[in-house]
Scaffold this motif. Structure first.
Motif, PDB file in Angstrom:
ATOM      1  N   ILE A 107      46.632  50.964  47.159  1.00  0.00           N
ATOM      2  CA  ILE A 107      46.285  52.202  46.522  1.00  0.00           C
ATOM      3  C   ILE A 107      46.338  53.538  47.631  1.00  0.00           C
ATOM      4  CG2 ILE A 107      45.020  53.763  44.968  1.00  0.00           C
ATOM      5  CD1 ILE A 107      43.605  50.960  43.872  1.00  0.00           C
ATOM      6  N   PRO A 108      47.461  53.930  47.609  1.00  0.00           N
ATOM      7  CA  PRO A 108      47.264  55.020  49.092  1.00  0.00           C
ATOM      8  C   PRO A 108      46.155  55.992  49.006  1.00  0.00           C
ATOM      9  CG  PRO A 108      49.721  54.811  47.742  1.00  0.00           C
ATOM     10  CD  PRO A 108      48.668  54.079  46.861  1.00  0.00           C
ATOM     11  N   PRO A 109      45.722  55.851  50.323  1.00  0.00           N
ATOM     12  CA  PRO A 109      46.457  55.574  51.404  1.00  0.00           C
ATOM     13  C   PRO A 109      45.952  54.105  52.032  1.00  0.00           C
ATOM     14  CG  PRO A 109      44.527  56.999  51.930  1.00  0.00           C
ATOM     15  CD  PRO A 109      44.695  56.781  50.329  1.00  0.00           C
ATOM     16  N   SER A 110      45.226  53.415  51.167  1.00  0.00           N
ATOM     17  CA  SER A 110      44.504  52.200  51.849  1.00  0.00           C
ATOM     18  C   SER A 110      44.385  51.185  51.091  1.00  0.00           C
ATOM     19  CB  SER A 110      43.036  52.487  52.477  1.00  0.00           C
ATOM     20  OG  SER A 110      42.443  52.845  51.277  1.00  0.00           O
ATOM     21  N   TRP A 111      44.206  49.896  51.513  1.00  0.00           N
ATOM     22  CA  TRP A 111      43.853  48.806  50.629  1.00  0.00           C
ATOM     23  C   TRP A 111      42.430  48.884  49.941  1.00  0.00           C
ATOM     24  CZ3 TRP A 111      47.982  45.387  49.726  1.00  0.00           C
ATOM     25  CH2 TRP A 111      48.896  45.369  50.838  1.00  0.00           C
ATOM     26  N   GLN A 112      42.911  48.484  48.812  1.00  0.00           N
ATOM     27  CA  GLN A 112      41.259  48.489  47.896  1.00  0.00           C
ATOM     28  C   GLN A 112      40.991  47.336  47.414  1.00  0.00           C
ATOM     29  OE1 GLN A 112      39.420  51.212  47.439  1.00  0.00           O
ATOM     30  NE2 GLN A 112      40.917  52.261  48.863  1.00  0.00           N
ATOM     31  N   ASP A 113      39.836  46.655  47.382  1.00  0.00           N
ATOM     32  CA  ASP A 113      39.361  45.342  46.689  1.00  0.00           C
ATOM     33  C   ASP A 113      39.565  45.402  45.394  1.00  0.00           C
ATOM     34  OD1 ASP A 113      38.565  44.342  49.276  1.00  0.00           O
ATOM     35  OD2 ASP A 113      36.235  45.069  49.049  1.00  0.00           O
ATOM     36  N   VAL A 114      40.273  44.023  45.012  1.00  0.00           N
ATOM     37  CA  VAL A 114      40.305  43.997  43.436  1.00  0.00           C
ATOM     38  C   VAL A 114      39.502  42.646  42.866  1.00  0.00           C
ATOM     39  CG1 VAL A 114      42.329  45.360  43.352  1.00  0.00           C
ATOM     40  CG2 VAL A 114      42.670  43.100  43.844  1.00  0.00           C
ATOM     41  N   CYS A 115      39.512  42.666  41.627  1.00  0.00           N
ATOM     42  CA  CYS A 115      38.768  41.569  40.951  1.00  0.00           C
ATOM     43  C   CYS A 115      39.837  41.101  39.943  1.00  0.00           C
ATOM     44  CB  CYS A 115      37.485  41.635  40.324  1.00  0.00           C
ATOM     45  SG  CYS A 115      36.292  42.167  41.435  1.00  0.00           S
ATOM     46  N   ILE A 116      39.861  39.989  39.533  1.00  0.00           N
ATOM     47  CA  ILE A 116      40.774  39.489  38.417  1.00  0.00           C
ATOM     48  C   ILE A 116      40.349  39.534  37.361  1.00  0.00           C
ATOM     49  CG2 ILE A 116      41.864  37.169  37.761  1.00  0.00           C
ATOM     50  CD1 ILE A 116      41.698  36.235  40.307  1.00  0.00           C
ATOM     51  N   ASN A 117      41.348  39.910  36.222  1.00  0.00           N
ATOM     52  CA  ASN A 117      40.767  39.907  34.782  1.00  0.00           C
ATOM     53  C   ASN A 117      41.909  39.189  33.817  1.00  0.00           C
ATOM     54  OD1 ASN A 117      43.068  41.579  34.822  1.00  0.00           O
ATOM     55  ND2 ASN A 117      42.039  43.207  33.687  1.00  0.00           N
ATOM     56  N   LEU A 118      41.433  38.882  32.458  1.00  0.00           N
ATOM     57  CA  LEU A 118      42.156  38.144  31.793  1.00  0.00           C
ATOM     58  C   LEU A 118      42.702  38.558  30.402  1.00  0.00           C
ATOM     59  CD1 LEU A 118      40.001  34.906  31.980  1.00  0.00           C
ATOM     60  CD2 LEU A 118      42.115  35.035  33.439  1.00  0.00           C
ATOM     61  N   PHE A 119      43.912  38.096  29.848  1.00  0.00           N
ATOM     62  CA  PHE A 119      44.186  38.684  28.620  1.00  0.00           C
ATOM     63  C   PHE A 119      43.337  38.132  27.543  1.00  0.00           C
ATOM     64  CE2 PHE A 119      47.137  38.838  25.026  1.00  0.00           C
ATOM     65  CZ  PHE A 119      47.752  40.491  25.192  1.00  0.00           C
ATOM     66  N   LYS A 120      43.024  38.831  26.488  1.00  0.00           N
ATOM     67  CA  LYS A 120      42.251  38.304  25.279  1.00  0.00           C
ATOM     68  C   LYS A 120      42.954  37.003  24.860  1.00  0.00           C
ATOM     69  CE  LYS A 120      39.675  42.606  24.575  1.00  0.00           C
ATOM     70  NZ  LYS A 120      39.686  43.599  23.689  1.00  0.00           N
ATOM     71  N   GLY A 121      42.369  35.865  24.681  1.00  0.00           N
ATOM     72  CA  GLY A 121      43.125  34.786  24.169  1.00  0.00           C
ATOM     73  C   GLY A 121      43.665  34.210  25.088  1.00  0.00           C
ATOM     74  N   GLY A 122      43.974  34.346  26.356  1.00  0.00           N
ATOM     75  CA  GLY A 122      44.446  33.508  27.137  1.00  0.00           C
ATOM     76  C   GLY A 122      45.920  33.707  27.408  1.00  0.00           C
ATOM     77  N   TYR A 123      46.569  32.750  28.121  1.00  0.00           N
ATOM     78  CA  TYR A 123      48.096  32.848  28.483  1.00  0.00           C
ATOM     79  C   TYR A 123      48.854  32.711  27.234  1.00  0.00           C
ATOM     80  CZ  TYR A 123      52.504  31.603  30.467  1.00  0.00           C
ATOM     81  OH  TYR A 123      53.855  31.649  30.649  1.00  0.00           O
ATOM     82  N   GLU A 124      48.618  32.003  26.097  1.00  0.00           N
ATOM     83  CA  GLU A 124      49.555  31.871  25.260  1.00  0.00           C
ATOM     84  C   GLU A 124      49.340  32.886  24.497  1.00  0.00           C
ATOM     85  OE1 GLU A 124      46.703  29.653  26.175  1.00  0.00           O
ATOM     86  OE2 GLU A 124      48.256  27.933  26.943  1.00  0.00           O
ATOM     87  N   ALA A 125      48.229  33.598  24.057  1.00  0.00           N
ATOM     88  CA  ALA A 125      48.056  34.731  23.369  1.00  0.00           C
ATOM     89  C   ALA A 125      49.228  36.096  23.991  1.00  0.00           C
ATOM     90  CB  ALA A 125      46.925  35.336  23.400  1.00  0.00           C
TER      91      ALA A 125
END
Length: 166
Positions: free
Chosen positions: A58-76
């Motif tokens: 995210i200009p101008p630097s690298w930002q720490d990020v966490c993972i999130n998921l789609f409601k219902g998972g990959y199939e949804a």
């Protein structure tokens, strides 16, 4: 003779120095993925002692990020994307059998802030602007995401995925 003694001493002491130095440093391996269209860096993974950390540019630097998921998972997620893909007005039944690797950036409230195509697989935009279509469908997933860990209080979240253009 002095040269031989010095060489033998170095050979004998090298493993000792090497073993001590390995215990004091962390092993770091970086991998950076770029936006296929603009060529800008997007996401970076860093592996430090068997733990992987992600950062988003995210200009101008690298930002720490966490993972999130789609409601219902990959199939949804796949079912939702397919429903938008097939039900659009300009769908012409042209079977591509192609895909795109993408990343979505979210803020702390899981509102979408950025969508990037990292790699096109078996397609280009000569015939149709598939990148814009994929991004439009991904932007429409707003509000359909949950945190992987509800205890996370990250400022930024991301989802790295695979979109099939059928």
């Amino acid at each position: 003779m002095i040269f031989k003694c010095l060489l033998i001493g170095i050979i004998l002491l090298f493993p000792v120095f090497r073993s001590h130095s390995q215990n004091k440093t962390d092993s770091i391996e970086n991998s950076i993925m770029y936006d296929v269209v603009e060529g800008f860096p997007v996401i970076k993974s860093e592996e430090i002692q068997d733990t992987v950390y992600f950062k988003y540019f995210i200009p101008p630097s690298w930002q720490d990020v966490c993972i999130n998921l789609f409601k219902g998972g990959y199939e949804a997620f796949t079912a939702y994307c397919d429903s938008i893909y097939y039900n659009r007005d300009d769908y012409n039944y042209d079977e591509l059998n192609a895909s795109a690797i993408f990343v979505i950036l979210f803020d702390e409230n899981l509102e979408i802030k950025d969508v990037r195509i990292l790699k096109r697989i078996a397609y280009n935009n000569n015939k149709y602007d598939y990148d814009a279509l994929v991004k439009r469908i991904l932007w429409s997933t707003e509000g359909k995401w949950v945190k992987k860990d509800e205890n996370d209080h990250c400022k930024w979240y991301f989802h790295l995925g695979y979109f099939k253009l059928r």
